[in-house]
Design a protein around this motif. Structure first.
Motif: not given
Lengths: 368, 589
Positions: B276-277, B462, B557
């Motif tokens: 998701p980053r 996120n 993550e």
């Protein structure tokens, strides 16, 4: 009896010229036939060398026989010639759509090659009998008839190229014998005007194609046109100095048609270049010059006429053969004298040169 | 000799000289003036170029583990088979290679005048065949064994749909590539699906050339020189091979266990895990799958399989979203200020919202009582979200859902063929019932792909950033030079407030706590936040079992979306599957 004078008068330059052309020929045949169906890379060159040696002895016999003997037996030779040519039509071996050979086990005899020399002899005798009698415009006609019979038989084989040689021989010899130039021109022009369309009717399609293809090779991209183009590529790519003997890519990779016979000049020009080709032309020029010179010094008109007949024959064959390979002459299948592989043409030409040497060394009347 | 005769001799000699001069002039023209032209012609006459196939680029996972490579394959070819020997050799090869004699003869006929080029009879033959041909070398003139790189998928079925496969270029594609100016040979291999297809231009490499001297029959005389092929570039993927393997084996296990337990409707599923980053795809699995190494042999069986193993379900599947949609409703209501994190709505288990509309209920007519948004998500209360849907109205709901990626493509470019899915909305010209907003609010009527669902999950994790999902991190040449490096790309960020996200995330975290629909995930070594879904499928069939979630909950993550077709309720298949995946992946924590 052999006179020392003969030796003094013998034209060694002419003989050396022939030998030089032969040597070049053997080198080129060797290169052109390294890869061949027999599997023996030296088969053809060895055979041609043997033929040359035999031819040399035949030439010696011709030289040592007083040429008046040929004068004497000219009519007999003429008849023998016709018989042989007739035999070809009857017993001839077929090859490539044409009957030109009589098979003699070890050797295939091609009477048309010898016919040229025989006709030169018989025509010379015929002309001598009419010496100084060429005022009438009809006077050349008997001589045309003289060659017409053998020529027609050869034309029917069919062998157009060789039959054309007779026309050149008769015109050359008539000219020397003193025929009027305007008469000869008239016959030449009308012969072309009448003969060409007539001939066109008789010719087979593949012959017409061969004759025309040099005008436009694209017309026959697979057959003769292809051959012609490959020949021109070979010659052009040879450049000034050539690719070197045995190094021609066109010849070694078999792109050239009939490369040890009709198209042998292409191999020479590719491998030895412009320089080699011009050397060969100069050798031919020298040979013909020596023959014409012999004509000038011959002791009688018969001798002079035979010389001119031989010179006409050789000149025409060189012109037509090389002209074919460079794309300015029709594809007629005439061999290049002394250079193309093959015994018949070689022997006929050696006999012809032998006659000239014979005439040359007997140029002064001998005192008894 | 008379004077006139001498004169004629001179004229004769002059004519001879002229004839020779014409020949010499012509020779000069050909050999000197036009030399360059004819020399070039002679060279093209004798030199032929044979292509040398370049090895295709290799494909690695994010940690450098090899996924796709090339192995040497043996090809049986004919080179200049002597005519005399043909019948015997053809008969023997026909038996050994299991090819019709006619086929071999055709191949030979096609190569006429091209005898310098080997005639390829059969690619990738076994070592046994190679040995047999070797033994009979003397009896098989002109038969040669060539080595050619053969595509090799190191882990067989692993990520089959993502990696794709190659095959001999189909004629239509060959024409299309030609029209685009790309020269392929008809025997070339080309990527057909997956990464193999989208990254074809990087993977392909440049074929080398063998310069061969030939004679007029096209027979090879010798090799003049060689231009080495340039192998294709290597791809380094975002895929984590370990996670992908865990996902695949867990998915297969859950489905096979379900079938073994009697749920014969099961048999398909898909899982997508994103970072998701940044949008990196960490795992992407579709069940059932296939083995690209044996695709040619298996193709007929695969095509007739009702579960359609060749279909890339994770990318192209369309599934109802079910309750996983509820976060979108919550975001809209929170963002519109219709509720806050503490607002309470009371669930009575059953309620009629509009006159004439059927009474709507929570699952099993369960009565949840007074709930805030956190508990409503954790316990998947329908009544709560019906109420929010009514308050929002369909148009506002549609706007928010779209901003979270519903009914839209994720924008992935590393794979071809993504479809936008469906968002149930008011459409001009179509009848809209007041009750339809209720259906939409609990995720029925929408269709979404697993990849889109994972992207939505990543946005929830996120705080609303829509990264373009991608698979290829880096493209590296054989010399180790990087020619392409992917950069995370933000396609959309609706900019909703942190409070909104936090409220929703709190609910997703509570899902895996006691009382939540995914409470069995509470024993994992990592905190998972998520949401179950039980999406109505076709009438009379078990619902699809869904779960969306992310971990670790406090610093996400991995964002993951799981769909087990006809797996039942969310906690029956998708939650156990999540459990398996995370317990295996985080085993060492």
């Amino acid at each position: 009896m052999f006179d020392k004078k003969y030796l003094r008068n013998f034209d060694f330059i002419m003989l050396a010229t022939v030998c030089a052309i032969m040597l070049i020929s053997l080198g080129i045949i060797s290169s052109a036939t390294i890869i061949n169906i027999t599997g023996d890379p030296n088969y053809f060159v060895r055979r041609q060398a043997v033929l040359f040696i035999i031819g040399f002895f035949v030439m010696l016999v011709v030289i040592t026989t007083d040429y008046t003997q040929f004068y004497r037996f000219a009519p007999h030779l003429y008849v023998l010639n016709l018989l042989l040519l007739g035999a070809v039509l009857v017993f001839g071996r077929d090859a490539g759509g044409a009957q030109r050979w009589i098979s003699l086990k070890v050797f295939d005899l091609q009477p048309s090659e010898f016919a040229k020399v025989i006709v030169i002899i018989s025509l010379a005798r015929h002309l001598v009998s009419r010496e100084g009698n060429f005022d009438s415009p009809f006077s050349p006609i008997p001589f045309f008839l003289h060659i017409a019979v053998p020529m027609a038989v050869i034309f029917l084989q069919p062998d157009l190229g060789t039959s054309l040689v007779f026309i050149v021989i008769v015109f050359g010899m008539l000219f020397m014998a003193g025929a009027r130039v305007r008469h000869l021109l008239f016959y030449a022009v009308s012969g072309i005007a009448v003969g060409l369309p007539l001939m066109w009717k008789v010719l087979k399609d593949y012959q017409k194609m061969r004759l025309l293809v040099f005008l436009n090779p694209e017309k026959d991209p697979m057959g003769f046109g292809w051959q012609l183009r490959q020949s021109m590529i070979a010659i052009g790519s040879g450049g000034l100095r050539g690719k070197g003997l045995f190094e021609g890519t066109q010849s070694q990779l078999e792109f050239l048609p009939a490369q040890h016979t009709d198209f042998i000049f292409s191999v020479l020009a590719e491998e030895l270049g412009f320089v080699g080709a011009v050397v060969l032309l100069l050798l031919f020029l020298l040979l013909i010059y020596r023959i014409v010179r012999t004509a000038a010094v011959a002791r009688d008109t018969f001798g002079s006429l035979v010389c001119i007949g031989v010179a006409s024959m050789l000149t025409f064959q060189v012109l037509v053969n090389i002209g074919m390979t460079v794309g300015i002459m029709p594809v007629t299948g005439l061999p290049l004298p002394f250079v193309s592989y093959g015994g018949n043409s070689l022997w006929a030409n050696m006999i012809a040169v032998g006659l000239v040497l014979n005439i040359g060394m007997r140029r002064h009347r001998l005192m008894f | 000799m008379s004077k006139s005769m001498l004169k004629r001799l001179r004229i004769f000699m002059l004519l001879v000289f002229l004839a020779m001069s014409v020949l010499a002039a012509r020779l000069y023209w050909l050999q000197v003036y036009q030399y360059d032209f004819y020399f070039a012609r002679a060279e093209t006459n004798r030199i032929r170029e044979l292509p040398v196939t370049a090895a295709r680029g290799e494909i690695f996972d994010r940690n450098g583990e090899i996924l796709v490579a090339n192995r040497p394959g043996f090809t049986v070819s004919l080179l200049d088979l002597p005519k005399r020997e043909q019948p015997a050799v053809i008969a023997y090869l026909s038996e050994l290679l299991e090819m019709a004699e006619e086929q071999i003869r055709e191949a030979i006929a096609k190569q006429q005048f091209r005898a310098f080029a080997p005639i390829r009879l059969k690619r990738d033959v076994s070592a046994e065949v190679v040995a047999k041909i070797g033994e009979r070398r003397m009896d098989l003139p002109g038969v040669i064994i060539e080595t050619e790189p053969i595509r090799y998928y190191a882990k067989d079925n692993f990520a089959a749909h993502v990696l794709g496969y190659t095959s001999t270029i189909p004629p239509e594609l060959w024409q299309q590539k030609r029209a685009e100016g790309q020269a392929y040979r008809l025997t070339d291999q080309i990527g057909i699906t997956g990464i193999e297809s989208t990254y074809e231009n990087y993977l392909r490499g440049n074929d080398g050339k063998l310069f061969v001297e030939v004679n007029k029959h096209g027979r090879r005389i010798r090799v003049l020189g060689k231009e080495d092929p340039v192998p294709g570039h290597s791809l380094h993927l975002t895929i984590d091979a370990r996670l992908q393997e865990i996902v695949e084996s867990s998915l297969a296990e859950v489905i096979q266990d379900g079938i073994a337990a009697g749920n014969t409707q099961m048999g398909r599923g898909a899982v997508v895990a994103l970072d998701p980053r940044n949008g990196e795809i960490l795992a992407m699995a579709s069940y059932p799958d296939y083995n690209p190494n044996t695709l040619r042999e298996d193709i007929l069986k695969l095509q007739s399989d009702p579960n359609d193993p060749l279909n890339h379900k994770a990318l192209r599947g369309g599934y109802p979203v079910g309750s996983t949609f509820k976060m979108a409703v919550a975001v809209a209501a929170l963002e519109e200020g219709l509720i806050n994190a503490g607002s309470i709505i009371t669930c009575t288990g059953r309620k009629q919202f509009f006159p004439g509309d059927v009474p709507r209920a929570c699952f099993d007519n369960r009565v949840h009582g007074a709930l805030n948004v956190r508990d409503a998500i954790a316990r998947s209360c329908n009544i709560f979200f019906f109420e929010l849907g009514v308050r929002l109205g369909i148009d506002r709901l549609t706007t928010y859902a779209e901003s979270l990626g519903f009914g839209k493509v994720t924008g992935i470019t590393d794979l071809a063929g993504e479809r936008p899915g469906v968002l149930l909305r008011r459409q001009p010209g179509r009848r809209w019932n007041p009750g339809d907003v209720l259906t939409a609010s609990i995720g029925q009527g929408h269709m979404i792909s697993p990849l889109q669902l994972a992207n939505y999950t990543a946005m929830l994790a996120n705080g609303g950033i829509h990264y373009r999902p991608y698979l290829v991190k880096e493209v590296i040449t054989q010399q180790g030079e990087t020619v392409y490096r992917a950069q995370p790309e933000i396609l959309n960020n609706p900019g909703y407030s942190d409070r909104t996200w936090q409220a929703v995330q709190k609910g997703m975290e509570a899902t895996t706590l006691p009382g939540g629909t995914g409470s069995s995930l509470r024993h994992l070594p990592v905190r998972v936040a998520g949401k179950t879904g039980s999406a109505e499928s076709s009438p009379g069939k078990m619902p699809h079992s869904l779960f969306v979630g992310y971990a670790p909950a406090e610093a996400p993550e991995i964002a993951i979306a799981l769909i087990v077709e006809h797996g039942g309720l969310g906690y029956q298949a998708a939650v156990p599957l999540t459990n398996l995946i995370f317990s295996r992946y985080y085993a060492d924590r």
